[in-house]
Motif scaffolding. Sequence first.
Motif, PDB file in Angstrom:
ATOM      1  N   TYR A 482      14.318  13.783  29.843  1.00  0.00           N
ATOM      2  CA  TYR A 482      15.131  12.771  30.657  1.00  0.00           C
ATOM      3  C   TYR A 482      16.054  11.671  29.680  1.00  0.00           C
ATOM      4  O   TYR A 482      17.008  11.493  29.611  1.00  0.00           O
ATOM      5  CB  TYR A 482      14.576  12.182  31.727  1.00  0.00           C
ATOM      6  CG  TYR A 482      15.212  11.175  32.458  1.00  0.00           C
ATOM      7  CD1 TYR A 482      16.358  11.463  33.485  1.00  0.00           C
ATOM      8  CD2 TYR A 482      15.099   9.692  32.114  1.00  0.00           C
ATOM      9  CE1 TYR A 482      17.012  10.411  33.861  1.00  0.00           C
ATOM     10  CE2 TYR A 482      15.730   8.678  32.937  1.00  0.00           C
ATOM     11  CZ  TYR A 482      16.671   8.884  33.865  1.00  0.00           C
ATOM     12  OH  TYR A 482      17.574   8.103  34.357  1.00  0.00           O
ATOM     13  N   ARG A 485      18.499  12.612  26.760  1.00  0.00           N
ATOM     14  CA  ARG A 485      19.926  12.814  27.331  1.00  0.00           C
ATOM     15  C   ARG A 485      21.067  11.960  26.728  1.00  0.00           C
ATOM     16  O   ARG A 485      22.085  12.407  26.662  1.00  0.00           O
ATOM     17  CB  ARG A 485      20.087  13.191  28.762  1.00  0.00           C
ATOM     18  CG  ARG A 485      19.211  14.178  29.298  1.00  0.00           C
ATOM     19  CD  ARG A 485      19.642  14.331  30.896  1.00  0.00           C
ATOM     20  NE  ARG A 485      19.371  12.899  31.490  1.00  0.00           N
ATOM     21  CZ  ARG A 485      19.598  12.674  32.819  1.00  0.00           C
ATOM     22  NH1 ARG A 485      20.265  13.630  33.508  1.00  0.00           N
ATOM     23  NH2 ARG A 485      19.734  11.484  33.391  1.00  0.00           N
ATOM     24  N   THR A 486      20.529  10.618  26.587  1.00  0.00           N
ATOM     25  CA  THR A 486      21.353   9.652  26.284  1.00  0.00           C
ATOM     26  C   THR A 486      21.149   8.740  24.761  1.00  0.00           C
ATOM     27  O   THR A 486      21.292   7.981  24.387  1.00  0.00           O
ATOM     28  CB  THR A 486      21.453   8.471  27.016  1.00  0.00           C
ATOM     29  OG1 THR A 486      20.306   8.170  27.471  1.00  0.00           O
ATOM     30  CG2 THR A 486      21.990   9.162  28.433  1.00  0.00           C
TER      31      THR A 486
END
Length: 540
Positions: A482, A485-486
């Motif tokens: 999670y 992703r960034t």
Amino acid sequence: MALTPMPRRRRTVRRLHAAPAAAVTGILVTGLLATPAGAEHGTGTGTSTSTSTSTAIGTAARTVGGARFEPGPCPKTPAPITELKKARCGTLTVPENRTRRNGRKITLGVAVVPAAAARPRPDPVVWLAGGPGDDAVGEAKMAIDGGLNRDRDVVLMSQRGTYSADPALLCPNIDRFNGRAVGLVHHAPSTERLHVKATKACRDRLAGLGTDLGAYNDTESAADYADLRVALGIKQWNVFGISYGTHLALVYMRQHPRGIRSVGIDGILPPSKAGSALAWSSAREGFDGLFKACAQQSACNKRYPNLSATFNRLVRELEAHPVTTTVKVSGRPKPVKVVLDGGALVNWMTTATHVAEGVPRSLDELAHGRPQRIARQWAGWKLNPQGIGVVSHGLAYGIFCSEWTPYESRAKALRGGQNAFPSFPRSVLAQAPQLTFLRHDCDVWNVPPAPRSIRNVTRSNIPTLALSGGFDSQTGAANGPYVARTLSRATVVKVPYEPHVVFATSRCAQKITASFLDRPTAPRTGCLTGLKPPRFEIGP
């Protein structure tokens, strides 16, 4: 504490002897705040060009903007820590609230453990502790046992409000109540009233001492670390956070990226998702990992078939008909009364993934009318005297109540539980594991919400190692992909069969971390191949 590392099992490293922290609730501002003077901004480059801390610590005091480092004695710890004997120490003085010019100052304990190598690398590692509310200086043994100071100095600073800071926002009355509560129905309204009463009593005492309770949060803590780096004269360092420390690390690298070479996060708690719903999904993921490992081991599966179904059934039955027993606990002259209901079993299980070998046998004994094994563990963890007065409830509630509860509705929290455990009674689902009575505690803690931006995802190109354990029921392994992703240069690693904070239990995780520090964009993960599950205990 919600996200504090709990008792370790004997596996690939020797057992940690530190007591689990007493629970806070049953156990975890960008645009409006002034930038601390002297803090720098920018993006990490993945290269190292800094001056070693060896030339900074132990020299004259240094003031940078509103922060001042002063060399001095090493910070106090609840018990002596051998790993601090050679440390260079001092204090960092910072504003309690950076929005209040000429406001109160607070001090944070600092210890730098020198590298083991004769010629250390120039970029040290700064350790961000778990909790919220644990003291980084008290975690020196964990950091050094894992080899983090192999060829780099390790910087440890007590987060604001923690044990070796001044003020230390400790609440021993809450710790003592949480121990006594093993003899009460876990989720009962009467238990809640007593817990909230203890929380309010501590809140009133701390506020009465002039503490600005709203200043104990991630934004201020991140600024503290940015100031520390500059005050120590360090051009670039590596950040390593465990458990709640990953929450702080993600805020820190977003708000103060300049000077960060790399970031390791282990037992990941994303600020954008933190709260009760995430606690439920993490519990589901960790429990399922353990149940699956038992099912895949022929002896365990034969002796304890359908372990997940057994656990779910026990939660329902105990919630309807709690079981009361008495057990002997180390250090207690008299037997201790223990009440096991559905909520207590869920919270025990969240902790027990750290001692996974015994979980199937313990659940089987409970299912056959023998609750003493689980009761003894549950009471032993909650009544451990080493957990009294060491956790900063002031920092924990400052984060929970300004950054979590304002941005998660009761309905969302309940849905998170229902999605993860649809068969559980509503009375169990009303209180997330490790976060029992959190919302009502926050009502009496009464601090203002942080700006909504505190829940933003972290976007960065700083090389990041995202570590998780397959048995982690406190911060599920799904949090690694999670956050990645960034994070454009993230390496996601799931270490199978390990609980929360794999750096503390897995030699493989320690090797991966060492290789990451050497090459932040290309760590070696080959040791993951061939890792085996624990050998589960098989009872008579």
